[in-house]
Design a protein around this motif. Structure first.
Motif, PDB file in Angstrom:
ATOM      1  N   UNK A 124      42.683  41.374  44.841  1.00 13.00           N
ATOM      2  CA  UNK A 124      42.595  40.033  44.260  1.00 13.00           C
ATOM      3  C   UNK A 124      41.190  39.695  43.782  1.00 13.00           C
ATOM      4  N   UNK A 125      40.188  40.326  44.367  1.00 11.80           N
ATOM      5  CA  UNK A 125      38.796  40.014  44.012  1.00 11.80           C
ATOM      6  C   UNK A 125      38.419  40.677  42.695  1.00 11.80           C
ATOM      7  N   UNK A 126      37.970  39.880  41.760  1.00  7.54           N
ATOM      8  CA  UNK A 126      37.583  40.387  40.447  1.00  7.54           C
ATOM      9  C   UNK A 126      36.145  40.889  40.470  1.00  7.54           C
ATOM     10  N   UNK A 127      35.867  41.892  39.655  1.00 10.79           N
ATOM     11  CA  UNK A 127      34.501  42.413  39.538  1.00 10.79           C
ATOM     12  C   UNK A 127      33.791  41.852  38.314  1.00 10.79           C
ATOM     13  N   UNK A 128      34.351  40.846  37.689  1.00 11.18           N
ATOM     14  CA  UNK A 128      33.722  40.257  36.514  1.00 11.18           C
ATOM     15  C   UNK A 128      32.697  39.196  36.866  1.00 11.18           C
ATOM     16  N   UNK A 129      32.753  38.689  38.092  1.00 12.04           N
ATOM     17  CA  UNK A 129      31.764  37.712  38.551  1.00 12.04           C
ATOM     18  C   UNK A 129      30.980  38.310  39.703  1.00 12.04           C
ATOM     19  N   UNK A 130      29.723  37.929  39.806  1.00 12.16           N
ATOM     20  CA  UNK A 130      28.837  38.572  40.779  1.00 12.16           C
ATOM     21  C   UNK A 130      29.309  38.360  42.208  1.00 12.16           C
ATOM     22  N   UNK A 149      32.346  37.540  43.522  1.00  9.97           N
ATOM     23  CA  UNK A 149      33.590  38.236  43.862  1.00  9.97           C
ATOM     24  C   UNK A 149      33.399  39.753  43.816  1.00  9.97           C
ATOM     25  N   UNK A 150      32.507  40.216  42.942  1.00 13.20           N
ATOM     26  CA  UNK A 150      32.232  41.653  42.884  1.00 13.20           C
ATOM     27  C   UNK A 150      31.575  42.127  44.176  1.00 13.20           C
ATOM     28  N   UNK A 158      34.133  60.818  33.601  1.00 15.66           N
ATOM     29  CA  UNK A 158      33.174  59.933  32.923  1.00 15.66           C
ATOM     30  C   UNK A 158      33.083  58.585  33.622  1.00 15.66           C
ATOM     31  N   UNK A 159      31.861  58.102  33.825  1.00 12.21           N
ATOM     32  CA  UNK A 159      31.663  56.828  34.508  1.00 12.21           C
ATOM     33  C   UNK A 159      32.129  55.675  33.626  1.00 12.21           C
ATOM     34  N   UNK A 160      32.862  54.746  34.248  1.00 13.86           N
ATOM     35  CA  UNK A 160      33.340  53.575  33.532  1.00 13.86           C
ATOM     36  C   UNK A 160      32.307  52.456  33.628  1.00 13.86           C
ATOM     37  N   UNK A 161      32.127  51.755  32.516  1.00 14.80           N
ATOM     38  CA  UNK A 161      31.169  50.650  32.495  1.00 14.80           C
ATOM     39  C   UNK A 161      31.739  49.451  33.245  1.00 14.80           C
ATOM     40  N   UNK A 162      30.996  48.957  34.228  1.00 18.53           N
ATOM     41  CA  UNK A 162      31.424  47.788  34.998  1.00 18.53           C
ATOM     42  C   UNK A 162      30.295  46.766  34.975  1.00 18.53           C
ATOM     43  N   UNK A 163      30.623  45.484  35.066  1.00 22.40           N
ATOM     44  CA  UNK A 163      29.579  44.449  34.981  1.00 22.40           C
ATOM     45  C   UNK A 163      28.553  44.539  36.103  1.00 22.40           C
ATOM     46  N   UNK A 164      29.008  44.861  37.310  1.00 20.18           N
ATOM     47  CA  UNK A 164      28.110  44.899  38.462  1.00 20.18           C
ATOM     48  C   UNK A 164      28.281  46.231  39.196  1.00 20.18           C
TER      49      UNK A 164
END
Length: 277
Positions: free
Chosen positions: A212-218, A220-221, A240-246
């Motif tokens: 349920x926790x999103x990685x798009x906000x710091x 919750x990430x 290949x490494x996937x680009x993630x916000x945090x």
């Protein structure tokens, strides 16, 4: 001889005796003998099934896709899949929770505490027994999954050995996921006490919460990264490494792996000392 008063004092139970007692208690349960093999078959089946799909439809992929699959070591993703990890978390956490809640339901925990007033020592021995059994179980599941999946993919020239970069980390992370979640399940059961509720709590905390926790906000990430399931995902990342916000490091994931069982063991031991006086 007058005025002589003799006082007899029973010797304190040694911790190794408590460990041995909990070991015998765990293996005296019939559910232990069928639940572990059943969980192993389910987890390994998910992994081998994914590898078999890649083997079966190998020629349906384009030449470039097949080259990338081999070049990037994508076979490591089949060594232990997300579905298999979900089943492993559920089984390990449930087994850990039932180990504690089952004794409360049957009342045998009162007998144990009456025989050994050191409640914290009893629960600590129980935690070590469950952790040891689940570590062996996790090692067997992860090792067998890696061997079988890579053997299937090797028939297409895509399998990798254990010496391949990242392979050993995936096996270790997958193996240790079992004891981490089992001890966490024990802590939840020590707090909740009821078998059904403790299993539900383990599912919510260890499975639903990370999903349920999103990685798009710091915030919750960070919270997501602090869960065992997300830590496992970071440790088994291959290709290949996937680009993630945090993004975060494997060192941070290993730290999460270490902190959860320690914190859960402390909770399990302290709760009975505070509530069962």
């Amino acid at each position: 001889m007058t005025g002589a008063v003799l006082s007899a004092r029973e010797p304190r139970a040694r911790f190794r005796d408590l460990f041995a007692a909990e070991w015998l208690k765990l293996w005296s349960l019939r559910s232990t003998f069928w639940s572990l093999p059943a969980a192993m078959v389910a987890v390994v089946a998910f992994n081998v099934g994914t590898a078999w799909d890649h083997y079966r439809y190998w020629h349906a992929y384009g030449p470039a896709d097949r080259v990338d699959f081999v070049a990037h070591g994508m076979a490591l993703r089949d060594a232990f899949t997300g579905n298999a990890a979900t089943v492993l978390v559920l089984c390990a956490a449930a087994m850990g929770a039932v180990t504690v809640s089952g004794e409360y339901a049957s009342g045998s925990i009162r007998t144990a505490f009456a025989a050994v007033p050191a409640r914290g020592a009893v629960m600590s021995a129980k935690v070590l027994v469950v952790a040891a059994v689940q570590t062996l179980f996790g090692a067997a599941v992860a090792g067998l999954s890696f061997w079988l999946t890579q053997a299937v993919l090797a028939a297409r020239g895509a399998g990798v050995p254990l010496s391949h970069p990242g392979a050993l980390r995936i096996v270790l992370a997958s193996a240790l996921l079992a004891p981490v979640c089992a001890v966490a399940g024990m802590a939840l059961a020590a707090v909740v006490r009821r078998a059904a509720l403790s299993v539900v709590a383990a599912v919510v905390v260890l499975l639903f919460l990370p999903m349920a926790l999103s990685e798009r906000r710091h915030l919750t990430a960070v919270l997501a990264h602090a869960t065992p399931l997300r830590a496992w995902e970071r440790l088994v990342a291959a290709g290949p490494a996937e680009a993630v916000p945090y993004p975060w490091t494997t060192g941070g994931a290993w730290l999460v792996y270490g902190m959860w069982p320690v914190a859960a063991a402390v909770v399990t031991a302290l709760v009975v000392r505070r509530r069962d006086q």
